[in-house]
Write a protein that holds these residues in place. Structure first.
Motif, PDB file in Angstrom:
ATOM      1  N   TRP A   1       6.528   2.821  18.451  1.00 17.50           N
ATOM      2  CA  TRP A   1       6.943   4.044  19.126  1.00 17.50           C
ATOM      3  C   TRP A   1       8.415   4.025  19.499  1.00 17.50           C
ATOM      4  CZ3 TRP A   1       5.933   8.862  19.492  1.00 17.50           C
ATOM      5  CH2 TRP A   1       6.606   9.625  20.453  1.00 17.50           C
ATOM      6  N   LEU A   2       8.880   3.001  20.178  1.00 16.68           N
ATOM      7  CA  LEU A   2      10.244   2.996  20.707  1.00 16.68           C
ATOM      8  C   LEU A   2      11.300   3.120  19.611  1.00 16.68           C
ATOM      9  CD1 LEU A   2       9.821   0.324  23.521  1.00 16.68           C
ATOM     10  CD2 LEU A   2      10.082   2.801  23.820  1.00 16.68           C
ATOM     11  N   PRO A   3      11.208   2.363  18.502  1.00 17.52           N
ATOM     12  CA  PRO A   3      12.200   2.510  17.439  1.00 17.52           C
ATOM     13  C   PRO A   3      11.843   3.582  16.404  1.00 17.52           C
ATOM     14  CG  PRO A   3      10.878   0.562  17.030  1.00 17.52           C
ATOM     15  CD  PRO A   3      10.358   1.168  18.290  1.00 17.52           C
ATOM     16  N   ALA A   4      10.732   4.311  16.639  1.00 19.95           N
ATOM     17  CA  ALA A   4      10.321   5.427  15.760  1.00 19.95           C
ATOM     18  C   ALA A   4      10.172   4.985  14.303  1.00 19.95           C
ATOM     19  CB  ALA A   4      11.318   6.586  15.878  1.00 19.95           C
ATOM     20  N   THR A   5       9.308   3.981  14.084  1.00 15.59           N
ATOM     21  CA  THR A   5       9.182   3.387  12.748  1.00 15.59           C
ATOM     22  C   THR A   5       7.906   3.793  12.009  1.00 15.59           C
ATOM     23  OG1 THR A   5       8.192   1.416  13.727  1.00 15.59           O
ATOM     24  CG2 THR A   5      10.573   1.377  13.358  1.00 15.59           C
ATOM     25  N   GLY A   6       7.217   4.821  12.486  1.00 18.98           N
ATOM     26  CA  GLY A   6       5.977   5.206  11.808  1.00 18.98           C
ATOM     27  C   GLY A   6       6.166   5.526  10.342  1.00 18.98           C
ATOM     28  N   ALA A   7       7.232   6.225  10.006  1.00 17.83           N
ATOM     29  CA  ALA A   7       7.503   6.581   8.609  1.00 17.83           C
ATOM     30  C   ALA A   7       8.098   5.413   7.834  1.00 17.83           C
ATOM     31  CB  ALA A   7       8.438   7.786   8.547  1.00 17.83           C
ATOM     32  N   SER A   8       9.092   4.757   8.408  1.00 13.41           N
ATOM     33  CA  SER A   8       9.775   3.672   7.687  1.00 13.41           C
ATOM     34  C   SER A   8       8.836   2.509   7.413  1.00 13.41           C
ATOM     35  CB  SER A   8      11.003   3.202   8.467  1.00 13.41           C
ATOM     36  OG  SER A   8      10.657   2.783   9.780  1.00 13.41           O
ATOM     37  N   ALA A   9       7.926   2.201   8.354  1.00 11.94           N
ATOM     38  CA  ALA A   9       6.960   1.131   8.122  1.00 11.94           C
ATOM     39  C   ALA A   9       5.994   1.505   7.013  1.00 11.94           C
ATOM     40  CB  ALA A   9       6.203   0.819   9.411  1.00 11.94           C
ATOM     41  N   ALA A  10       5.574   2.763   6.996  1.00 12.36           N
ATOM     42  CA  ALA A  10       4.632   3.207   5.972  1.00 12.36           C
ATOM     43  C   ALA A  10       5.217   3.112   4.571  1.00 12.36           C
ATOM     44  CB  ALA A  10       4.195   4.650   6.264  1.00 12.36           C
ATOM     45  N   ARG A  11       6.546   3.226   4.461  1.00 18.41           N
ATOM     46  CA  ARG A  11       7.161   3.230   3.127  1.00 18.41           C
ATOM     47  C   ARG A  11       7.016   1.900   2.399  1.00 18.41           C
ATOM     48  NH1 ARG A  11      11.777   5.745   5.948  1.00 18.41           N
ATOM     49  NH2 ARG A  11      11.309   7.979   6.014  1.00 18.41           N
ATOM     50  N   LEU A  12       6.743   0.807   3.119  1.00 16.91           N
ATOM     51  CA  LEU A  12       6.519  -0.457   2.422  1.00 16.91           C
ATOM     52  C   LEU A  12       5.323  -0.353   1.492  1.00 16.91           C
ATOM     53  CD1 LEU A  12       7.258  -3.382   1.908  1.00 16.91           C
ATOM     54  CD2 LEU A  12       6.037  -4.023   3.997  1.00 16.91           C
ATOM     55  N   TYR A  13       4.330   0.449   1.875  1.00 19.61           N
ATOM     56  CA  TYR A  13       3.180   0.676   0.990  1.00 19.61           C
ATOM     57  C   TYR A  13       3.631   1.384  -0.281  1.00 19.61           C
ATOM     58  CZ  TYR A  13      -0.097  -0.793   4.596  1.00 19.61           C
ATOM     59  OH  TYR A  13      -0.808  -1.535   5.499  1.00 19.61           O
ATOM     60  N   TRP A  14       4.490   2.362  -0.149  1.00 21.29           N
ATOM     61  CA  TRP A  14       5.014   3.077  -1.320  1.00 21.29           C
ATOM     62  C   TRP A  14       5.783   2.119  -2.227  1.00 21.29           C
ATOM     63  CZ3 TRP A  14       9.640   4.244  -3.644  1.00 21.29           C
ATOM     64  CH2 TRP A  14       9.685   5.366  -4.478  1.00 21.29           C
ATOM     65  N   GLU A  15       6.499   1.197  -1.619  1.00 19.25           N
ATOM     66  CA  GLU A  15       7.314   0.260  -2.395  1.00 19.25           C
ATOM     67  C   GLU A  15       6.472  -0.776  -3.128  1.00 19.25           C
ATOM     68  OE1 GLU A  15      10.484   0.124  -2.992  1.00 19.25           O
ATOM     69  OE2 GLU A  15      11.466   1.358  -1.467  1.00 19.25           O
ATOM     70  N   SER A  16       5.434  -1.317  -2.476  1.00 16.67           N
ATOM     71  CA  SER A  16       4.853  -2.560  -2.996  1.00 16.67           C
ATOM     72  C   SER A  16       3.336  -2.629  -3.062  1.00 16.67           C
ATOM     73  CB  SER A  16       5.346  -3.741  -2.134  1.00 16.67           C
ATOM     74  OG  SER A  16       6.696  -4.033  -2.382  1.00 16.67           O
ATOM     75  N   PHE A  17       2.610  -1.597  -2.609  1.00 20.66           N
ATOM     76  CA  PHE A  17       1.164  -1.765  -2.523  1.00 20.66           C
ATOM     77  C   PHE A  17       0.524  -2.045  -3.884  1.00 20.66           C
ATOM     78  CE2 PHE A  17      -3.283  -0.416  -1.824  1.00 20.66           C
ATOM     79  CZ  PHE A  17      -3.567  -1.230  -0.740  1.00 20.66           C
ATOM     80  N   ALA A  18       1.033  -1.416  -4.942  1.00 19.04           N
ATOM     81  CA  ALA A  18       0.440  -1.603  -6.273  1.00 19.04           C
ATOM     82  C   ALA A  18       0.650  -3.015  -6.804  1.00 19.04           C
ATOM     83  CB  ALA A  18       1.026  -0.594  -7.253  1.00 19.04           C
ATOM     84  N   LYS A  19       1.634  -3.741  -6.239  1.00 14.48           N
ATOM     85  CA  LYS A  19       1.940  -5.092  -6.719  1.00 14.48           C
ATOM     86  C   LYS A  19       1.486  -6.168  -5.747  1.00 14.48           C
ATOM     87  CE  LYS A  19       6.231  -3.792  -7.077  1.00 14.48           C
ATOM     88  NZ  LYS A  19       7.700  -3.802  -7.286  1.00 14.48           N
ATOM     89  N   PHE A  20       0.642  -5.786  -4.788  1.00 13.39           N
ATOM     90  CA  PHE A  20       0.236  -6.709  -3.726  1.00 13.39           C
ATOM     91  C   PHE A  20      -0.433  -7.949  -4.321  1.00 13.39           C
ATOM     92  CE2 PHE A  20      -0.283  -6.567   0.948  1.00 13.39           C
ATOM     93  CZ  PHE A  20      -0.972  -7.747   1.126  1.00 13.39           C
ATOM     94  N   GLY A  21       0.194  -9.111  -4.113  1.00 14.70           N
ATOM     95  CA  GLY A  21      -0.409 -10.370  -4.541  1.00 14.70           C
ATOM     96  C   GLY A  21      -0.327 -10.663  -6.028  1.00 14.70           C
ATOM     97  N   ALA A  22       0.473  -9.912  -6.777  1.00 15.16           N
ATOM     98  CA  ALA A  22       0.585 -10.165  -8.217  1.00 15.16           C
ATOM     99  C   ALA A  22       1.350 -11.459  -8.473  1.00 15.16           C
ATOM    100  CB  ALA A  22       1.286  -8.996  -8.895  1.00 15.16           C
ATOM    101  N   GLY A  23       1.085 -12.091  -9.620  1.00 15.00           N
ATOM    102  CA  GLY A  23       1.795 -13.301  -9.993  1.00 15.00           C
ATOM    103  C   GLY A  23       1.117 -14.560  -9.489  1.00 15.00           C
ATOM    104  N   THR A  24       1.740 -15.704  -9.777  1.00 16.88           N
ATOM    105  CA  THR A  24       1.182 -17.000  -9.369  1.00 16.88           C
ATOM    106  C   THR A  24       2.219 -17.801  -8.585  1.00 16.88           C
ATOM    107  OG1 THR A  24       1.846 -18.030 -11.462  1.00 16.88           O
ATOM    108  CG2 THR A  24      -0.385 -17.115 -11.341  1.00 16.88           C
ATOM    109  N   VAL A  25       1.715 -18.769  -7.809  1.00 13.53           N
ATOM    110  CA  VAL A  25       2.544 -19.625  -6.967  1.00 13.53           C
ATOM    111  C   VAL A  25       2.280 -21.072  -7.345  1.00 13.53           C
ATOM    112  CG1 VAL A  25       3.004 -20.393  -4.616  1.00 13.53           C
ATOM    113  CG2 VAL A  25       2.531 -17.969  -5.073  1.00 13.53           C
ATOM    114  N   ALA A  26       3.333 -21.806  -7.691  1.00 10.20           N
ATOM    115  CA  ALA A  26       3.172 -23.194  -8.122  1.00 10.20           C
ATOM    116  C   ALA A  26       3.516 -24.201  -7.031  1.00 10.20           C
ATOM    117  CB  ALA A  26       4.028 -23.463  -9.357  1.00 10.20           C
ATOM    118  N   ILE A  27       4.228 -23.777  -5.974  1.00 12.88           N
ATOM    119  CA  ILE A  27       4.576 -24.728  -4.922  1.00 12.88           C
ATOM    120  C   ILE A  27       3.358 -24.977  -4.044  1.00 12.88           C
ATOM    121  CG2 ILE A  27       6.975 -23.960  -4.978  1.00 12.88           C
ATOM    122  CD1 ILE A  27       6.493 -22.575  -2.290  1.00 12.88           C
TER     123      ILE A  27
END
Length: 375
Positions: A290-316
């Protein structure tokens, strides 16, 4: 450029007065025609929370706690990143970057930072704790252009740890923090010794559809429930974040309803969200939207990356703590398709999606047990 700047919260009193006025002028809908949460946040639960928010909640308590831990801002890749930073007094402490998700914030970690940095047991593994706010979340700057997905955030976190002088470090995360931490694992930046997730990311394969394994059946059932009944928020935020953003930025009660539904559905509780978290804890988190008014900006991470969530492999080296009420439980066999060097796995008997918030003692123990294998 590259400067670490101190950051201290001191929200003007008139902002808190305006919030109180908005809460007083709420226009409420009628009560839901069902006797459960199947249509979303229940009117009675939300009214109870809002009444507490208006009359009893003390933002200055949360503000003082954040300031006491130590807050900083630094510009990385053109964006100011806010982060909590608590250095341990122990010379053998292991640097740790820990990342929150949605609808969480760095307040998820208020109950664990002190114990991680200064263990009550002098023999326990200690950490220098770095807890950044995701871009567009909390008091990090809001991206003004596209491109701030999880891969870019992972690179920024690696730069942050280097900038703080940590040559060797580990990373942890749940929810979006799990996606960012997985991306750190894929990037394998110099100095990163391993990662830990409390939301294991794994996908079923064709062979799993006919499985009789109880863990596989549970995971498939949870995935089906999520897709049919629990993913409306993510569909909206990943396709039209700006549209929902107007309501989340303008209405404190709308924002609280949006977040409280997930607190109820995703915590390990006995029917009430307050079984798992206190109203103060939930409102601390809501205030960081509420204080920094991030309801929209936080939601945009879904637009950026939701389709790629967890894609790829990790070797470390990687570790997982599987909490029983995680929204998308993933059997170990699924997770090992992503984390190909899994050195730690533990199934917990209580706790949900917000593991550090709900079960701080268990969570701290899990991090120590996992990262002891990588230290």
């Amino acid at each position: 450029m590259g400067e670490i700047r101190p950051f201290e919260l001191d929200i003007p009193e008139d902002e808190l007065v305006r919030l109180a006025d908005r809460l007083d002028r709420t226009r409420w809908p009628e009560q839901e025609p069902v006797a459960d949460w199947s249509q979303g946040t229940r009117l009675a639960a939300l009214k109870e929370l809002v009444a507490y928010w208006r009359i009893e909640y003390d933002w200055r308590r949360c503000e003082a706690k954040l300031n006491a831990i130590g807050q900083h801002v630094t510009e990385i890749d053109g964006l100011d990143i806010h982060f909590l930073h608590k250095r341990s007094s122990r010379p053998d402490a292991l640097p740790l970057v820990i990342t929150h998700g949605w609808p969480g914030s760095v307040v998820e970690f208020l109950g664990i930072i002190d114990e991680l940095a200064e263990p009550s047991d002098s023999e326990a593994l200690a950490f220098h704790v770095v807890a950044p706010s995701l871009p567009g979340y909390g008091f990090s700057q809001k991206p003004s252009s596209t491109g701030w997905g999880v891969e870019r955030i992972a690179r920024a976190w690696a730069e942050l740890m280097q900038r703080l002088g940590y040559a060797q470090w580990v990373a942890q995360g749940g929810d979006w923090g799990a996606a960012v931490t997985t991306a750190i694992g894929q990037l394998a930046p110099a100095g990163c010794r391993g990662i830990h997730l409390n939301m294991p990311i794994g996908r079923p394969g064709p062979e799993d559809m006919a499985s009789k394994d109880p863990k596989v059946l549970k995971a498939l059932q949870a995935l089906g429930f999520y897709q049919e009944w629990d993913s409306g928020y993510s569909k909206e935020q990943s396709t039209r974040p700006q549209t929902i953003g107007y309501a989340l930025v303008d209405s404190p009660v709308g924002l609280a309803a949006w977040i409280l539904e997930k607190i109820h559905c995703w915590t390990d509780n006995d029917g009430s969200p307050w079984d798992a978290l206190s109203m103060d804890q939930v409102l601390d988190d809501i205030m960081l939207y509420w204080l920094p008014a991030t309801g929209a900006s936080a939601a945009r991470l879904y637009w950026e990356s939701f389709a790629k969530f967890g894609a790829g492999t990790v070797a470390i080296p990687s570790g997982v703590s599987a909490f029983p009420k995680e929204i998308l439980p993933a059997p170990r066999a699924w997770v090992e398709r992503t984390l190909t060097n899994l050195v730690y796995w533990n199934d917990l008997d209580k706790g949900g999606h917000f593991a550090a918030w709900e079960q701080p003692e268990l969570f701290v123990g899990e991090l120590r047990a996992c990262f002891a294998r990588m230290a």
